[in-house]
Structures are given as C-alpha cells and as structure tokens.
Design a protein around this motif. Structure first.
Motif, short mmCIF file in Angstrom:
data_model
loop_
_atom_site.label_atom_id
_atom_site.label_comp_id
_atom_site.label_asym_id
_atom_site.label_seq_id
_atom_site.Cartn_x
_atom_site.Cartn_y
_atom_site.Cartn_z
N LEU A 1 28.66 1.36 25.19
CA LEU A 1 29.72 0.52 24.63
C LEU A 1 29.42 -0.95 24.87
N GLU A 2 28.80 -1.26 26.01
CA GLU A 2 28.46 -2.65 26.30
C GLU A 2 27.48 -3.21 25.28
N GLN A 3 26.69 -2.34 24.71
CA GLN A 3 25.68 -2.77 23.75
C GLN A 3 26.25 -2.95 22.35
N GLU B 1 30.07 -13.33 25.36
CA GLU B 1 30.32 -14.73 25.68
C GLU B 1 29.21 -15.30 26.54
N ARG B 2 28.74 -14.51 27.51
CA ARG B 2 27.70 -14.99 28.43
C ARG B 2 26.37 -15.28 27.75
N ILE B 3 26.08 -14.60 26.65
CA ILE B 3 24.75 -14.75 26.03
C ILE B 3 24.83 -15.38 24.64
N ARG B 4 25.95 -15.95 24.29
CA ARG B 4 26.14 -16.42 22.91
C ARG B 4 25.16 -17.50 22.47
N LYS B 5 24.57 -18.23 23.40
CA LYS B 5 23.66 -19.32 23.03
C LYS B 5 22.19 -18.90 23.03
N HIS C 1 17.52 -10.82 22.23
CA HIS C 1 18.25 -9.81 22.99
C HIS C 1 18.14 -10.21 24.46
N ALA C 2 19.21 -10.79 24.99
CA ALA C 2 19.12 -11.52 26.24
C ALA C 2 19.63 -10.80 27.48
N TRP D 1 21.82 -5.02 28.09
CA TRP D 1 22.19 -4.12 26.99
C TRP D 1 21.56 -4.57 25.67
N ARG D 2 20.66 -5.53 25.74
CA ARG D 2 19.94 -6.03 24.55
C ARG D 2 20.87 -6.73 23.56
N ASN D 3 21.97 -7.29 24.05
CA ASN D 3 22.82 -8.11 23.20
C ASN D 3 22.14 -9.46 23.00
N GLY D 4 22.28 -9.99 21.81
CA GLY D 4 21.76 -11.31 21.50
C GLY D 4 22.89 -12.23 21.10
N GLY D 5 22.63 -13.51 21.17
CA GLY D 5 23.65 -14.50 20.82
C GLY D 5 24.19 -14.33 19.42
N PHE D 6 23.35 -13.88 18.50
CA PHE D 6 23.79 -13.68 17.12
C PHE D 6 24.90 -12.64 17.04
#
Length: 186
Positions: free
Chosen positions: A95-97, A135-139, A143-144, A147-152
């Motif tokens: 879910l985090e991803q 929010e933490r990786i929005r900039k 994939h930062a 969970w491989r979330n990226g700012g996009f």
C-alpha cells in the motif's frame, strides 16, 4: 488512441503515425486491455480509461469493447484491500507503494460501473493515509524511497485524488485535498 486501436475507435491514424515504421504494440497485455504506452501498468490504463469516459461524456462515440477490456484488466490488478499492482500482470502490492495510483485506478473502475460500493471512499482513505510518504519525496524525479515512490507520483496522486474526491461527492475529502494542495509550496 493508437494503443486501443484505430479500428475499434474508428479513428484514422495521424500522418505522423502512418509515416513511422510499424511498431506492433498489440501485445498479450494490450489484448487484455492494458495500456502499453511505455510499459503495461495500471495507472496509465486508468488514466486512459478516465480520458475515454470523459470523452464519452462530452459526446464522443467511444465503443464499449475497449472500455470493457480496460476495466477488466484494471480490475484484475486490484487486490481485496484496494491496492493496484504497478504493472500487468499482477495483483496488489505494498500500500505504501501505491498511494499515488490508488485513487485514479479506483476512479476509472467507478466511472465504468466496475467499482464496489464504498471502494472509491476506501481508495481516498488509503491515499490520504500514505500522503506523508509521497510528501517526503515529492521533489525527487526518480524512485527515491524504499517503496520506489518517485516525486512524479506526488503530483499524479494529487490529481487523481482530487478527481476521485469530486466523483465520490465527498466534501470532506475535497476540503482535505484543497488544504494539502494550498499548503504545498513549489
């Protein structure tokens, strides 16, 4: 539209498309209704479905067959918690991803009449719950996080969540979304 097929939508190929070397993108995934724009994934398919439903609402004659295929593929990527896989074939995931893609994916199912009662509200709840991760990786472009979330995904999630909140008719979700957006300084 080229991904769905000119014949199904009765749309002629653009001159640019006709002059390009033939690139057969009608893979097993696209045969099942998945977008193959860059890779087979739920959120691109959901975005395409949303656009097609909006076009239909605006009076464009969109045949039912590609919509049904897309809805079936999207539904097949959803698990019982409401999480959509990143790519096809697949089901669910962390879910985090997926907090950035959950609202637009569930919205597409909702618009197509393929969403269970309350599922759009659950999608909004899941997305709001995991907002701090994005929010933490929005900039960051890539994939930062773990969970491989990226700012996009931050902005993509904001857009999908706003659309889903409006479709759900949730004044509370819309107010919460407005607060998040207006407090974000870019």
């Amino acid at each position: 539209l080229e991904q769905i097929g000119q014949r199904e939508l009765n749309v002629p190929a653009s001159p640019e498309a006709r002059s390009r070397p033939s690139r057969r993108s009608f893979t097993a995934a696209s045969a099942k209704g998945c977008s193959t724009a860059s890779m087979t994934n739920a959120f691109v398919s959901a975005t395409a479905l949303h656009a097609l439903f909006e076009a239909r609402k605006a009076g464009v004659d969109i045949p039912a067959a590609p919509l049904k295929k897309g809805l079936a593929a999207l539904a097949a990527s959803r698990d019982r918690r409401g999480m959509f896989a990143y790519s096809f074939p697949g089901r669910g995931g962390d879910l985090e991803q997926g907090s950035g893609r959950i609202p637009i994916c569930e919205l597409a199912l909702h618009l197509g009449g393929a969403s269970a009662k309350g599922a759009l509200g659950t999608a909004l709840d899941l997305s709001f719950r995991h907002q701090p991760l994005l929010e933490r990786i929005r900039k960051y472009d890539d994939h930062a996080d773990a969970w491989r979330n990226g700012g996009f995904f931050y902005w993509y999630g904001q857009y999908g969540r706003a659309l889903a909140a409006k479709a759900a008719g949730s004044a509370e979700a819309l107010a919460r979304q407005k607060e998040i957006l207006l407090s974000t300084q870019e």
